[in-house]
Design an enzyme around this catalytic site. Sequence first.
Site, PDB file in Angstrom:
ATOM      1  N   CYS A  68      -2.112   8.964   2.620  1.00  0.00           N
ATOM      2  CA  CYS A  68      -1.737   8.495   1.283  1.00  0.00           C
ATOM      3  C   CYS A  68      -2.848   8.745   0.266  1.00  0.00           C
ATOM      4  O   CYS A  68      -2.583   9.020  -0.907  1.00  0.00           O
ATOM      5  CB  CYS A  68      -1.372   7.013   1.314  1.00  0.00           C
ATOM      6  SG  CYS A  68      -2.668   5.953   1.978  1.00  0.00           S
TER       7      CYS A  68
ATOM      8  N   GLU B 155       0.883  -1.171   0.000  1.00  0.00           N
ATOM      9  CA  GLU B 155       0.000   0.000   0.000  1.00  0.00           C
ATOM     10  C   GLU B 155       0.911   1.209   0.000  1.00  0.00           C
ATOM     11  O   GLU B 155       1.507   1.561   1.022  1.00  0.00           O
ATOM     12  CB  GLU B 155      -0.913  -0.047   1.236  1.00  0.00           C
ATOM     13  CG  GLU B 155      -2.150   0.844   1.101  1.00  0.00           C
ATOM     14  CD  GLU B 155      -1.892   2.273   1.525  1.00  0.00           C
ATOM     15  OE1 GLU B 155      -1.638   3.093   0.618  1.00  0.00           O
ATOM     16  OE2 GLU B 155      -1.948   2.560   2.724  1.00  0.00           O
TER      17      GLU B 155
END
Length: 484
Positions: free
Chosen positions: A291, A257
Amino acid sequence: MGSITPNGTGSISFDRFYNIIDGELSSSASLHHGINPSTGEKLWDVPVATKQDVDASVSAANAAFKTWRKTSWKERSELLQQYAAEIQRQNSELASLLIQETGKPRFLAEGEIQMTIDTVLHFTELQLPERTVLDEEKSKVVRTTHEPIGVAAAICPWNFPCALPMNKLGPALQAGNCIIMKPSPHAPYTLLKLAEIARRVFPRGVVQCLGGDHSNALGQMLTEHPHIHKISFTGSTAVGKKVMAAAAGTVKRVTLELGGNDATIVCSSVDVKAVASQVALGVFLNTGQVCASTKRLFVHRDIYSQMMEALTDEVSHLKVGGDELGVMVGPLQNKMQFERVKAYFQEAKDCGYRLSAGSFDIPSGNGFFINPTIIDGPPSDSRLVMEEQFGPILPVQPWDDEDEVITRANDTKFGLSACVWSKDIAQARRIGAELEAGSVYINSFQQPTFQGSFGGIKESGIGSEFGVNGLLEYCNIKSTYINF
């Protein structure tokens, strides 16, 4: 459970920190410490794991796996529920610790602890799929199941050091794996305590945690270890590539990720003030250190000036500070990121970019504070637009044509998330369908939920978290052929 029984009783100290190896509290001759980003002050010492510690942890995890994998789905769910309850009992202490190591505003720290609990519980509500097919012509039954992989290593980030590791621990344990977690050296404290709490619930060797320093030696030892079978990493794309390369030596399963340069497209039909409020919240939440938060904003030219005015007004009301009442934006979490984000401000100032909100000047003081700032119309080839800033600075550009703005939004090596705002749902869905991202949010800033999957495309990652897909990341698929 035989010899691997829970090994944690008594009170937990929140000013002494240990690695957790085979159910025991473990220190080290080598120590490391974090920094309070609000004050610049040194925090507590934490042990730095050695190769011997890694080998001992891996050995304990593989031994525990032999028994843990045979426990029932119900047993594992019940233990995860007990774990969530234990975290709840320590929620106040954990939130205060999280504020000290990350600088988060209190409301956000308390929200992260709740998300930590919710994430653990989420995976107890799921079931793995099974499929049995009868082939009557060949008198055969084919049964497809999902089996635990073995020992997983979770390399965890500093921006959400409690909640995001549970996207790894939850599915790994529920699927029957054991896990070794590595906190970021920038934010090691709360995760080490979460692992210490886990001693009260899980058998020895099922949940372990090893702290490291900034040398990256520990991460390399975990990714290259021949008896670790799965790596789950959350962090930058640059480091993710190194993790993937290291894991290739033993063909480990990987979930990555990684970063994002997420675009938000605002169409001309929106309620400008309402959307500006939501966009600003999505951009500057956690000081932009998310993110999947918006890193590039494209606003239709017909409402561009109104939107810039509304955004400027919203940002002017965002209080910046430490653990004080009413603070919305805290410091950057660490000096490395602080210096990186300062470089974007310096570039914007040197290049004469137009300032819509905030300031090019960085506040003086010991903390890593930067005021939320909006840049009006920087060039598309500027670093500010092309790179993931991961801080409180937002480039905004106008657009005229749908195809053109889609092309600009997709002009990035990343593909984590994107947003579209429009009162015309058909238009929003049409644009969203063309955006190259793992998640698209229509009339919302990025708010992933357990009902979906979370993961990126392109250089934003491999695999996904949340839901059944998140569980399957910790499973091998197995087909059994039965002839009769």
